[in-house]
Design a protein around this motif. Sequence first.
Motif: not given
Length: 453
Positions: A100-101, A104, A108, A115, A120
């Motif tokens: 997930s990180s 994201l 961005r 974003a 999430r």
Amino acid sequence: MSSYPPHSVLHYYASAPEVAAQTQHRLSGSNLLSAMMEVVTVECELCYNIMMTGAISDLDRDILESLMQTTCTSRGLVTSGDLEWLVEVGPQLTFETAWSSNALAILRSASPTLAQSVVRIERSRVYRLVTSARLSGGEQQLLLSQIHDRMTEMVYTTPLTTFSTGRVPDAVTKIYILDEQHVKGSGSAALAEANVELGLGMDEWDIEYYTRVFTELGRNPTSVECFDVGQSNSEHSRHWFFGGKLVIDGEEMSESLFKMVKDTLAKTNGHMDQGGNSVIAFADNSSSMIGYQTELIRPVDPCTPSVYTVQTVDLDVCYTAETHNFPTGVAPFAGAETGIGGRLRDQHSTGAGSMVGMGTAGYCVGSLQVPEYDLAWEDKTWEYPENLASPLDILVHASNGASDYGNKFGEPICCLLYTSDAADEEDSVDLGGRRIIKKKKKRKRVSRRKTGK
């Protein structure tokens, strides 16, 4: 413009035939079901669960669907009979996953406005299994054990509508070593009971020691403090055993285990001023030895936009390894991932910072027992504990986890050690890496705060 209620979850679905094929192959060789039962067909869809905070523009929606590589917002897999079972599994909701990180971070880069609207993203898997006979509840649980990691994943009984678990933190409690008047209460018995209830991992010496400490302080410890000392004063963090006094048959030895280990450096290799080749040892997050002088194309000023020139640089070699046996044994993919992450952190923070090189991995496991590939020396009656992955799963999924994390960081695994031995009752995993560090960066800088005098 598309508007969504705050914290609503969107679902995008994409067919995953390769996951279905891998799952069917695993189930066909697992021998979990009875001789009269077989899994005839496995189909799989990936579901991208996206938590939104509000409205997004049509352009951002197109970018999102392009990144997900799908525009399908409805589940394609359905059941139509008793011999079909539909189940969805995905990450535990308690913590955001590394996947997930990364997703994201990509959002961005693709669209800063998008974003801001996405909190999430988690990826789950929807399976449709067709069997030759109706599955009992027990048989469903057996199949679930093969298609998801029960430590890091869970079953979604319905499509996600929120990532909230509804859980609240436990209240902070006191461990009543003393009573409220600060005199003798339950003493060490109270801490021993908390040790079991909270899983602190303290031994008898720890319990007596901390009972004495808080008695001298004249107050009761809280559950949070007990968790803290249980972790920070563990052997892993403080090395009480390796650094403590060593007594054999009642006689105290002159050296601790750590002192014996460290002495090998001076006796066999020497220090730098004695002609040895060790630059950093037992003093940082990884070791370093004398390297070489070479030419690199580097910026004149790496802190600002700058021209590149050919520079002669003195480089030393860093190497460290991290065993991650138990985590990888329980959850091979995630355990190897975190092992690589910890080792990358250690090497990256060596001295004033090292540069990425290459990774290594070593796997020593028991009998693989590959389906439809019998080997004469393997004991088919040997069973591994239910709470640990099989040697075959460790090799496949730990290797994937180690490579996955290293590749995302920019450090490929270039060297592998592997052994399989029927006599191995315990599996071991060693994750290492080789870096380079500039000679003048071998020592950390100590920050000196100005006093104003």
